[in-house]
Enzyme design. Structure first.
Site: not given
Ligand code: DON
Length: 563
Positions: A99, A372, A465
Site C-alpha cells: 500500500r 483499482t 472502492g
Molecule cells: O484502497 C481503496 O479502498 C481504494 N483506493 C480502492 C479504489 C478502487 O477500488 C477504485 N475502483 N473502482
C-alpha cells in the site's frame, strides 16, 4: 445537499463502464491446470504464458502486474500500490502489503484551508494527492521470497507491450476520452493519453518501456532511486507536490498476517489492515452466519435486508476504529469476536430498517482511543495468488511523470482529511485514519482466498472502492450458499450499503420491482442509476473434479486465460 453531491460523485466514479451483467447462466473458461484472470486479456495471457514456461503463481503475479501497468492504465500501475493474499500448495498462507504511504512532509490538515474547510480536489487531483507508490517494492518482495525464474523474463513481456503497443478496447477509448481534460489540467505537457481515441487504436508507451527497463536492469533501485526517482521527484515538485528522494528510498512493502476466519464449512483468508477488507468481510459474514442463508431467496428482499444490516454495522465500525495498524491500536480480535458480532446484530429486525443515524460504532472493552483492479492466479503446482492493486480513482491523480511515462496514484484521498467528512467513496473516518507522515491510508481492498476442508476452493477480488467488500461478500455467498459456478456468480447483479450515506445502491435492472417496493416500505432508500456498476470481480473456482473455472467480469474487458 451533501447526500446529493455524494450520489453525484459515486456516479462519476462508476459510469465509465456499461452495466452488462448477464441474466443468462454462463459458464466461464474451464481449464485443467492453471489460470490467470485479470482486467485485460494481454495481461492474463502474459501471466498464463509464464506459468506455461514452468513459472509459479508468484512469477505470474509479477508478469501480470507489470503487464497491467501497460495494458490497463486506468488502474494497473507501477505508480500505485495494493495487497496480495497467497496460499501455497502446502496450505501455508500469507499477505503482502504494498500500500502507498503518506509522504514524510504530510500532515493532518494538509487538505484543509485556514478556516478548516476541505480544499476541493486537493486530495484527488494533481501532485498533492499522491502517496508513495508500493507496487515495484511489492513485486520485488514477492520475487525475493517466491520467484523461480529470472526476473528479467517476468518484466520483459510488459516492456515489449509498452514499446510495441496494444490495441485499446472500446471501453478504454471511452474512458481515456472522458479523462482527457483532467490530464490536460494537471500536467504541464501534453501526455500520451490525451488524444481522440477510437477502438482498435495502438497505444505505444516508449517512456514507460524505458522506465520498466530501468526496473529490469537495476531492480527496485530502478524505480525508487536513480533516473526514475529523479524524474518523479522533479515533476511532482514542479506541480507543487511534496515527495522527496528520501520518501522513495525509504518505502518498503511488508509481509503481514492475514485475517483468517471460518464461515460455516469454509475457511476464509483476506487482507488485514491497512485494508479494512478482511475485518469487515469477517464481521459481515459472521453477522449472517447464524441464518440459513440458502433458504432465503437469492437477491430477495430478505437477503438484501440481512446483508444490508450486517454491512451497515460493520462500516460504522470501520469509520471509527480502523486505520494503519503500524500507527493506531486496532482491536481486531474483539471486533471480529462472535459474541461482539451477535450483540451488534441484536438490534436487527426483519420488520423495518435500522436507520444509520441510530447505528454507531460498537463498544469495545479496554480499547483506547480513522480505479483499482484485481487479478487471481492458480498455478499448475496448486499455489494461489489474489492481488488487488490500484491508483485509487481512474488514472489516479492524473499526473503522468514527465519523461518516465507512468501515472501516479491519488491514494491520499483514502485518508480521512477531516473527521466525519466523506471521501470520494462517501466513506467517513476518524482519528484512526487521520493523515500522518509515512502512515498508510485505510483501504477497502479485499483480495481473498476461500478453502473448504483445508483445500483450495476459490480465489477472488475486485475493484470498486467502498463497494469492494460487499462485492466479495456477495460472490462468496453466491458460490457457497447458492451453489453457483464462478462465471454465473460474477454475472449476478450486486447491491451495496455502507452505513453512510444511508442508501442501498443497486445495479440497474438487476432487482425486481416488488423487491424494491417492499424494501422502501420497510424504510430503505434505494439508489439506482442506469450506468451504475458495482465492482469488477475476477475470480477462479476449483471445481469438484479439480479443474478450474474462471469468472471474468463482463462489466469490464476482463479475461481468463489458462491451460
Ligand atoms: O484502497 C481503496 O479502498 C481504494 N483506493 C480502492 C479504489 C478502487 O477500488 C477504485 N475502483 N473502482
Amino acid at each position: 445537499m451533501k447526500q446529493l453531491m455524494l450520489l453525484f460523485s459515486f456516479s462519476l466514479l462508476f459510469t465509465n463502464c456499461n452495466s452488462s451483467y448477464t441474466k443468462k447462466k454462463k459458464i466461464g473458461l474451464i481449464v485443467q491446470k492453471a489460470m490467470v484472470v485479470s482486467a485485460k486479456v494481454e495481461a492474463s495471457k502474459i501471466g498464463s504464458d509464464i506459468l506455461k514456461r514452468g513459472g509459479n503463481a508468484y512469477d505470474a503475479m509479477i508478469a501480470t502486474h507489470f503487464a497491467l501497468a501497460v495494458a490497463y492504465p486506468v488502474a494497473g500501475n507501477i505508480g500505485g500500490g495494493g495487497f496480495m493474499i497467497y496460499r501455497n500448495n502446502d496450505g501455508t498462507k500469507g499477505a503482502l502489503d504494498f500500500r502507498e504511504k503518506a509522504p514524510i512532509s504530510a500532515h493532518k490538515n494538509m487538505y484543509l484551508d485556514s478556516a478548516g474547510t476541505i480544499i476541493k480536489n486537493k486530495s484527488t487531483l494533481g501532485a498533492n494527492a499522491v502517496g508513495i507508490p508500493g507496487s515495484v517494492a511489492g513485486a520485488f518482495k514477492v520475487y525475493e521470497r517466491f520467484g523461480s525464474i529470472p526476473f528479467k523474463a517476468l518484466i520483459q513481456p510488459a516492456i515489449d507491450l509498452a514499446r510495441n503497443g496494444f490495441k485499446i478496447t472500446k471501453k478504454q477509448a471511452i474512458s481515456l476520452n472522458n479523462t482527457a481534460k483532467k490530464f490536460q489540467k494537471v500536467n504541464t505537457y501534453k501526455t500520451l493519453f490525451e488524444a481522440k481515441w477510437k477502438e482498435g487504436a495502438l497505444l505505444k508507451q516508449e517512456e514507460l518501456a524505458q522506465t520498466l527497463e530501468r526496473i529490469r536492469d537495476f531492480g527496485r533501485a530502478g524505480f525508487y532511486e536513480g533516473k526514475t526517482a529523479e524524474l518523479f521527484v522533479k515533476y511532482v515538485a514542479q506541480l507543487g507536490g511534496v515527495i522527496s528522494r528520501e520518501d522513495l528510498q525509504k518505502y518498503t512493502a511488508i509481509w503481514r498476517k492475514p485475517i483468517t476466519f471460518e464461515y460455516k464449512d469454509y475457511q476464509i483468508t483476506s487482507m488485514t489492515l491497512p485494508s479494512s477488507g478482511g475485518i469487515c468481510l469477517a464481521q459481515i459474514l459472521k453477522s449472517i452466519a447464524p441464518y440459513n442463508v440458502s433458504d432465503i431467496e437469492h437477491n430477495s428482499t430478505k437477503y438484501i435486508q440481512l446483508l444490508t444490516e450486517a454491512s451497515r454495522r460493520s462500516y460504522a465500525d470501520r469509520a471509527h476504529f480502523l486505520g494503519d495498524i503500524d500507527f493506531v491500536n486496532v482491536p481486531i480480535d474483539s471486533l471480529t469476536a462472535t459474541d461482539y458480532i451477535n450483540q451488534r446484530m441484536q438490534s436487527f429486525s426483519w420488520d423495518k430498517a435500522t436507520p444509520s443515524s441510530e447505528v454507531s460504532h460498537g463498544k469495545i472493552l479496554g480499547h483506547e482511543s480513522d480505479e483499482t483492479t484485481h487479478y487471481s492466479i492458480i498455478d499448475q503446482f496448486g499455489n494461489a495468488v489474489s492481488v488487488t492493486t490500484t491508483l485509487n480513482t481512474g488514472y489516479g491523480s492524473k499526473v503522468v511523470v514527465k519523461g518516465a511515462g507512468f501515472i501516479l496514484n491519488n491514494e491520499m484521498d483514502d485518508f480521512s482529511s477531516k473527521p466525519g467528512v466523506p471521501n470520494v467513496y462517501g466513506l467517513v473516518g476518524s482519528k484512526a485514519n487521520a493523515i500522518a507522515p509515512e502512515k498508510r491510508m485505510l483501504s477497502s481492498m479485499t483480495p481473498t482466498i476461500v478453502e473448504k476442508n483445508g483445500k483450495l476452493k476459490m480465489v477472488l477480488g475486485t475493484p470498486g472502492g467502498s463497494t469492494i467488500i460487499t462485492s466479495i461478500l456477495q460472490n462468496i455467498l453466491n458460490v457457497v450458499e447458492y451453489n453457483m459456478g464462478m462465471q454465473e456468480s460474477v454475472d449476478q447483479p450486486r447491491f451495496h450499503h455502507q452505513w453512510l450515506p444511508d442508501i442501498i445502491r443497486m445495479e440497474p435492472e438487476g432487482f425486481n420491482s416488488k423487491t424494491k417496493t417492499t424494501l422502501k416500505t420497510l424504510g430503505y432508500t434505494i439508489y439506482e442509476k442506469k450506468t451504475l456498476v458495482i465492482g469488477k470481480v475476477d475470480a477462479i473456482l476449483v471445481l469438484p473434479n479439480g479443474s478450474l473455472e474462471g469468472g471474468a467480469d463482463a462489466r469490464g474487458d476482463d479475461a481468463a486465460v489458462g491451460f
